[in-house]
Enzyme design. Structure first.
Site, PDB file in Angstrom:
ATOM      1  N   SER A  83      10.438  55.508  36.256  1.00 31.34           N
ATOM      2  CA  SER A  83      10.474  54.042  36.280  1.00 31.34           C
ATOM      3  C   SER A  83       9.155  53.502  36.816  1.00 31.34           C
ATOM      4  CB  SER A  83      11.600  53.554  37.182  1.00 31.34           C
ATOM      5  OG  SER A  83      11.530  52.152  37.357  1.00 31.34           O
ATOM      6  N   TYR A  98      15.682  54.090  45.156  1.00 33.63           N
ATOM      7  CA  TYR A  98      15.430  54.232  43.720  1.00 33.63           C
ATOM      8  C   TYR A  98      13.937  54.503  43.471  1.00 33.63           C
ATOM      9  CZ  TYR A  98      15.405  52.915  38.754  1.00 33.63           C
ATOM     10  OH  TYR A  98      15.248  52.899  37.385  1.00 33.63           O
TER      11      TYR A  98
HETATM   12  N1  LIG Z   1      16.927  49.390  32.596  1.00 34.43           N
HETATM   13  C1  LIG Z   1      15.789  49.333  33.251  1.00 34.43           C
HETATM   14  O1  LIG Z   1      15.245  48.234  33.517  1.00 34.43           O
HETATM   15  C2  LIG Z   1      15.089  50.601  33.676  1.00 34.43           C
HETATM   16  C3  LIG Z   1      13.780  50.475  34.164  1.00 34.43           C
HETATM   17  C4  LIG Z   1      13.105  51.607  34.560  1.00 34.43           C
HETATM   18  C5  LIG Z   1      13.695  52.851  34.455  1.00 34.43           C
HETATM   19  N2  LIG Z   1      14.966  52.961  33.985  1.00 34.43           N
HETATM   20  C6  LIG Z   1      15.545  54.302  33.930  1.00 34.43           C
HETATM   21  O2  LIG Z   1      15.964  54.571  32.608  1.00 34.43           O
HETATM   22  C7  LIG Z   1      17.097  55.443  32.640  1.00 34.43           C
HETATM   23  C8  LIG Z   1      18.219  54.821  31.824  1.00 34.43           C
HETATM   24  O3  LIG Z   1      18.499  53.541  32.346  1.00 34.43           O
HETATM   25  P1  LIG Z   1      19.444  52.482  31.620  1.00 34.43           P
HETATM   26  O4  LIG Z   1      18.964  51.163  32.025  1.00 34.43           O
HETATM   27  O5  LIG Z   1      19.583  52.823  30.187  1.00 34.43           O
HETATM   28  O6  LIG Z   1      20.813  52.768  32.418  1.00 34.43           O
HETATM   29  P2  LIG Z   1      22.346  52.529  32.030  1.00 34.43           P
HETATM   30  O7  LIG Z   1      22.491  51.573  30.914  1.00 34.43           O
HETATM   31  O8  LIG Z   1      23.019  52.241  33.320  1.00 34.43           O
HETATM   32  O9  LIG Z   1      22.779  53.980  31.514  1.00 34.43           O
HETATM   33  C9  LIG Z   1      22.771  55.041  32.416  1.00 34.43           C
HETATM   34  C10 LIG Z   1      23.163  56.323  31.735  1.00 34.43           C
HETATM   35  O10 LIG Z   1      23.184  57.362  32.726  1.00 34.43           O
HETATM   36  C11 LIG Z   1      24.499  57.934  32.782  1.00 34.43           C
HETATM   37  N3  LIG Z   1      24.846  58.232  34.166  1.00 34.43           N
HETATM   38  C12 LIG Z   1      24.859  57.361  35.207  1.00 34.43           C
HETATM   39  N4  LIG Z   1      25.283  57.997  36.318  1.00 34.43           N
HETATM   40  C13 LIG Z   1      25.547  59.279  35.950  1.00 34.43           C
HETATM   41  C14 LIG Z   1      26.031  60.408  36.646  1.00 34.43           C
HETATM   42  N5  LIG Z   1      26.340  60.367  37.962  1.00 34.43           N
HETATM   43  N6  LIG Z   1      26.187  61.561  35.982  1.00 34.43           N
HETATM   44  C15 LIG Z   1      25.900  61.621  34.659  1.00 34.43           C
HETATM   45  N7  LIG Z   1      25.445  60.596  33.934  1.00 34.43           N
HETATM   46  C16 LIG Z   1      25.281  59.433  34.587  1.00 34.43           C
HETATM   47  C17 LIG Z   1      25.423  56.865  32.206  1.00 34.43           C
HETATM   48  O11 LIG Z   1      26.571  57.491  31.668  1.00 34.43           O
HETATM   49  P3  LIG Z   1      28.083  57.019  31.977  1.00 34.43           P
HETATM   50  O12 LIG Z   1      28.041  55.847  32.904  1.00 34.43           O
HETATM   51  O13 LIG Z   1      28.657  56.677  30.629  1.00 34.43           O
HETATM   52  O14 LIG Z   1      28.705  58.214  32.586  1.00 34.43           O
HETATM   53  C18 LIG Z   1      24.539  56.252  31.135  1.00 34.43           C
HETATM   54  O15 LIG Z   1      24.580  57.025  29.965  1.00 34.43           O
HETATM   55  C19 LIG Z   1      17.456  55.628  34.121  1.00 34.43           C
HETATM   56  O16 LIG Z   1      16.911  56.829  34.613  1.00 34.43           O
HETATM   57  C20 LIG Z   1      16.783  54.447  34.787  1.00 34.43           C
HETATM   58  O17 LIG Z   1      16.466  54.721  36.139  1.00 34.43           O
HETATM   59  C21 LIG Z   1      15.683  51.856  33.586  1.00 34.43           C
END
Ligand SMILES: NC(=O)c1ccc[n+]([C@@H]2O[C@H](COP(=O)([O-])OP(=O)(O)OC[C@H]3O[C@@H](n4cnc5c(N)ncnc54)[C@H](OP(=O)(O)O)[C@@H]3O)[C@@H](O)[C@H]2O)c1
Length: 280
Positions: free
Chosen positions: A155, A168
């Site tokens: 991130s 985080y």
């Molecule tokens: N969105 C942003 O602004 C942003 C910015 C920078 C970086 N990121 C990074 O990008 C990645 C994806 O983010 P996103 O925004 O797409 O998140 P999201 O919509 O919340 O999706 C998170 C994914 O991770 C899985 N997950 C969460 N906790 C888990 C656990 N304990 N065990 C196994 N699987 C788990 C969820 O699966 P289930 O809940 O279905 O189990 C879901 O598939 C993350 O690493 C996040 O830190 C996101």
């Protein structure tokens, strides 16, 4: 050579964690478009139904694997099951991640000094400890591949200071460091390791902010490009890092954040004061 072909991944075997929604689902669909068969993970297989349908709709194999990365031993188990289902692994995109949450899954938005240690521990368990375990388990499979790429979805928060997201940010900075160390350590075995650093992206993870309009606008106003990203704006970078298009790229943190992590000396959106160098 047609450079566009460098993005093709025909027949490659890929694992994408956290692929039930958001950025991970987008990456899984994109890798399927490029020709990969996929193992996709989330905490339940039912949450992966849409992703599996989307991958199979692209005429690629999709295997749904469930496991909670907060539990010890699960990361390694997911990798072994994925490799066994696909007959090996060429690409691993470790995307699953969490932000600080309370027991009910509600976001914890408070500075470190006001957060319980359990909140910190829960973020580090998934974002860092499970990442290390997953990389360790993936190593033998990637070492056996002649087109191995490991991508850690980190991130922009790992590059900047962000009060209330200390756990985080620390976990995401650690992922970048881990990618760099593994890139150097595994280069001689032909394994490339990179980090992808998204900025503010509209997903379930950020719904607490996108659904609160003053906060959403305030955050966007601090992004040089002036807006939130969509998932579609993340997948190209993931495909680049996964594919031969980046065959000479390793140990890199590819930042896709609209400029939010660029040090700007406080000048963004401001008019410079007059100086001897100012011309009319
Ligand atoms: N969105 C942003 O602004 C942003 C910015 C920078 C970086 N990121 C990074 O990008 C990645 C994806 O983010 P996103 O925004 O797409 O998140 P999201 O919509 O919340 O999706 C998170 C994914 O991770 C899985 N997950 C969460 N906790 C888990 C656990 N304990 N065990 C196994 N699987 C788990 C969820 O699966 P289930 O809940 O279905 O189990 C879901 O598939 C993350 O690493 C996040 O830190 C996101």
């Amino acid at each position: 050579m047609n450079a566009v072909d460098l993005f093709r991944l025909e027949g490659a075997r890929a694992l994408v964690t956290g692929a039930s929604r958001g950025i991970g689902k987008g990456i899984a669909e994109t890798l399927a478009d490029a020709g990969c068969d996929l193992a996709v993970t989330a905490r339940t297989t039912s949450a992966l139904d849409d992703t599996v349908r989307a991958v199979e709709g692209r005429r690629r194999k999709a295997v749904a694997i469930a496991g909670d990365l907060a539990e010890q031993g699960v990361a390694a188990d997911l990798v072994d099951r994925a490799a066994s289902a696909l007959g090996g692994l060429d690409i691993v995109v470790h995307n699953a991640g969490v932000t600080p949450m309370d027991e009910d899954g509600a976001p914890v938005v408070a500075p470190l000094q006001d957060q319980r240690q359990e909140v910190w521990d829960a973020v580090i368990a998934v974002n860092l400890n499970a990442t290390a375990a997953l990389c360790r388990a993936a190593h033998p499979y990637l070492a056996d591949s002649d087109r191995a790429s490991l991508v850690l979805v980190s991130s922009a928060a790992g590059l900047i200071g962000f009060p209330t997201l200390e756990s985080y940010g620390a976990s995401k900075a650690a992922q970048i460091s881990l990618a760099r160390s593994l890139a150097v350590g595994w280069a001689s075995q032909g394994i490339r390791v990179n980090a992808l650093c998204p900025g503010w992206t509209r997903t379930d993870m950020t719904a607490f902010a996108t659904e609160a309009e003053p906060l959403s606008d305030w955050l966007a106003s601090h992004v040089p490009l002036g807006r939130w990203a969509t998932v579609d704006e993340m997948v190209g970078a993931a495909l680049f890092l996964s594919s031969p298009a980046s065959s000479y790229v390793t140990g890199h943190a590819l930042v896709v954040d609209g400029g939010v992590s660029v040090p700007d000396a406080g000048m963004a959106g401001r008019t410079l004061p007059p100086s001897p160098f100012t011309t009319e």
